[in-house]
Write an enzyme that holds these catalytic residues in place. Structure first.
Site, PDB file in Angstrom:
ATOM      1  NE  ARG A 149       2.396  -4.326 -19.342  1.00  0.00           N
ATOM      2  CZ  ARG A 149       1.487  -4.663 -20.249  1.00  0.00           C
ATOM      3  NH1 ARG A 149       0.218  -4.741 -19.915  1.00  0.00           N
ATOM      4  NH2 ARG A 149       1.834  -4.904 -21.495  1.00  0.00           N
ATOM      5  CG  HIS A 198       4.531  -2.293 -25.173  1.00  0.00           C
ATOM      6  ND1 HIS A 198       5.156  -3.427 -24.673  1.00  0.00           N
ATOM      7  CD2 HIS A 198       3.188  -2.599 -25.221  1.00  0.00           C
ATOM      8  CE1 HIS A 198       4.248  -4.349 -24.424  1.00  0.00           C
ATOM      9  NE2 HIS A 198       3.060  -3.879 -24.739  1.00  0.00           N
ATOM     10  CD  GLN A 206       2.101  -4.991 -29.150  1.00  0.00           C
ATOM     11  OE1 GLN A 206       1.674  -5.445 -28.109  1.00  0.00           O
ATOM     12  NE2 GLN A 206       1.784  -5.508 -30.326  1.00  0.00           N
ATOM     13  CG  ASP A 222      -2.390   1.635 -27.879  1.00  0.00           C
ATOM     14  OD1 ASP A 222      -3.246   0.795 -27.537  1.00  0.00           O
ATOM     15  OD2 ASP A 222      -1.432   1.958 -27.141  1.00  0.00           O
ATOM     16  CB  CYS A 246      -0.468  -3.108 -29.157  1.00  0.00           C
ATOM     17  SG  CYS A 246      -1.201  -1.865 -28.079  1.00  0.00           S
ATOM     18  NE  ARG A 270       3.953  -8.551 -27.012  1.00  0.00           N
ATOM     19  CZ  ARG A 270       3.386  -7.970 -25.943  1.00  0.00           C
ATOM     20  NH1 ARG A 270       2.193  -7.428 -26.049  1.00  0.00           N
ATOM     21  NH2 ARG A 270       4.018  -7.887 -24.785  1.00  0.00           N
TER      22      ARG A 270
HETATM   23  N1   CP Z   1      -0.506  -5.420 -26.054  1.00  0.00           N
HETATM   24  C1   CP Z   1      -0.282  -5.723 -24.768  1.00  0.00           C
HETATM   25  O1   CP Z   1       0.792  -5.468 -24.205  1.00  0.00           O
HETATM   26  O2   CP Z   1      -1.318  -6.379 -24.172  1.00  0.00           O
HETATM   27  P1   CP Z   1      -1.480  -6.691 -22.618  1.00  0.00           P
HETATM   28  O3   CP Z   1      -1.675  -5.376 -21.899  1.00  0.00           O
HETATM   29  O4   CP Z   1      -2.687  -7.577 -22.537  1.00  0.00           O
HETATM   30  O5   CP Z   1      -0.227  -7.374 -22.124  1.00  0.00           O
HETATM   31  N1  NVA Z   2      -0.800   2.295 -24.531  1.00  0.00           N
HETATM   32  C1  NVA Z   2      -1.412   1.191 -23.809  1.00  0.00           C
HETATM   33  C2  NVA Z   2      -0.851  -0.093 -24.286  1.00  0.00           C
HETATM   34  C3  NVA Z   2      -1.446  -1.316 -23.640  1.00  0.00           C
HETATM   35  C4  NVA Z   2      -0.835  -2.587 -24.137  1.00  0.00           C
HETATM   36  C5  NVA Z   2      -1.199   1.372 -22.313  1.00  0.00           C
HETATM   37  O1  NVA Z   2      -0.118   1.848 -21.917  1.00  0.00           O
HETATM   38  O2  NVA Z   2      -2.103   1.067 -21.543  1.00  0.00           O
END
Ligand code: CP
Ligand code: NVA
Length: 291
Positions: free
Chosen positions: A102, A129, A132, A212, A249, A277
């Site tokens: 990440r 993402h 996801q 989201d 998500c 996931r």
């Molecule tokens: N949806 C998602 O990626 O969740 P987290 O931020 O908890 O990994």
């Molecule tokens: N759009 C959100 C998704 C989190 C899973 C972010 O980037 O924080």
């Protein structure tokens, strides 16, 4: 053979992506007796932002398949100091068989991938993402069948998750309606994608309603007033097709992007989506690491 990075959906051929989803359904069916296909293999996981689902599902998934994991915060690694992406990639390649990150900066993830001899898996950047979206495709197939010709309607922020749905639309041949405040409207919409300033218009005939958070990680402090007309509530759900599902998500901000009555309704499949996931990522790991 080239390394199978899982960073950008459009870089992977449609048949392979569909094959990953097919494998994910099979792995879900085998969840109480998972095949030990990762025995002897190791996955590094590196995070520069918070995570519950991504971290737990990759770690549990890898271990269920017989593999090992190591997790580090990017701030604990030398890359947070002076060490280069090039050296980080080269060294990780000597220790593990794949790395899932990440990493906020998408270009940095792509640069890392140019400097590894192991697959790099995108666990979310500020731009996309894809893990996801693979879980989401699987969830939609489970609930309403083949995506071809279906309408998915997105509401709220034009963010990393929305942009990845946009990439997925031509691959799975679904219509994507994007409804956001006008100043966030995509400047050019891809194949199969239509922008709507009016949320109710976007929701008409939709099979899937998705949203989201209005404040992605790193955007704390931003004003959310302009997003209210794009909230997913019962009125908006009523515009969609009978049997339409609600997806998110997670994490959720109740009474912001979605109301409690939608979350409590039979349309809501968010926990299936979160579970998927795990299965989708096991299939992504297998595709990347076991070619
Ligand atoms: N949806 C998602 O990626 O969740 P987290 O931020 O908890 O990994
Ligand atoms: N759009 C959100 C998704 C989190 C899973 C972010 O980037 O924080």
């Amino acid at each position: 053979m080239s390394i199978r990075h899982f960073i950008n959906l459009p870089d992977i051929c449609a048949d392979e992506l569909k094959g990953i989803i097919k494998h994910a359904h099979k792995l879900k069916a085998e969840k109480f007796d998972p095949p030990q296909i990762m025995a002897g293999l190791s996955l590094a996981m590196v995070f520069d932002k918070r995570s519950t689902r991504t971290r737990m599902s990759f770690e549990i998934g890898m271990k269920q398949l017989g593999g090992h994991t190591i997790v580090m915060g990017m701030g604990e690694m030398q890359i947070a100091g002076a060490e280069s992406i090039e050296d980080t990639g080269a060294v990780l390649s000597r220790y593990v068989d794949a790395v899932m990150l990440r990493m906020s900066d998408h270009a940095n993830m792509e640069e890392l991938a140019r400097n590894t001899t192991i697959p790099v898996i995108n666990g979310m950047t500020n731009d996309s993402h894809p893990c996801q979206i693979m879980a989401d495709i699987m969830t939609i197939e489970e609930n309403i069948g083949d995506l071809k010709g279906k309408k998915i309607a997105w509401f709220g922020d034009y963010n990393n998750v929305c942009k990845t749905f946009e990439q997925a639309a031509p691959i799975w041949d679904f219509e994507l309606a994007i409804s956001t405040p006008e100043d966030l409207a995509p400047t050019s919409t891809g194949d199969k994608v239509t922008y709507y300033a009016d949320a109710k218009e976007a929701a008409k005939n939709a099979d899937v309603i998705v949203t989201d958070t209005w404040i992605s990680m790193g955007e704390e402090g931003k004003s959310i007033d302009k997003f209210m007309p794009y909230q997913v509530n019962s009125d908006l759900m009523a515009c969609a097709n009978d049997g339409a599902i609600f997806m998110h998500c997670m994490p959720i901000h109740k009474n912001e992007e979605v109301t409690p009555e939608v979350l409590k309704s039979p349309a809501c499949v968010i926990y299936d989506e979160a579970e998927n996931r795990l299965h989708a990522q096991k299939a992504i790991l297998a595709w990347s690491m076991l070619k």
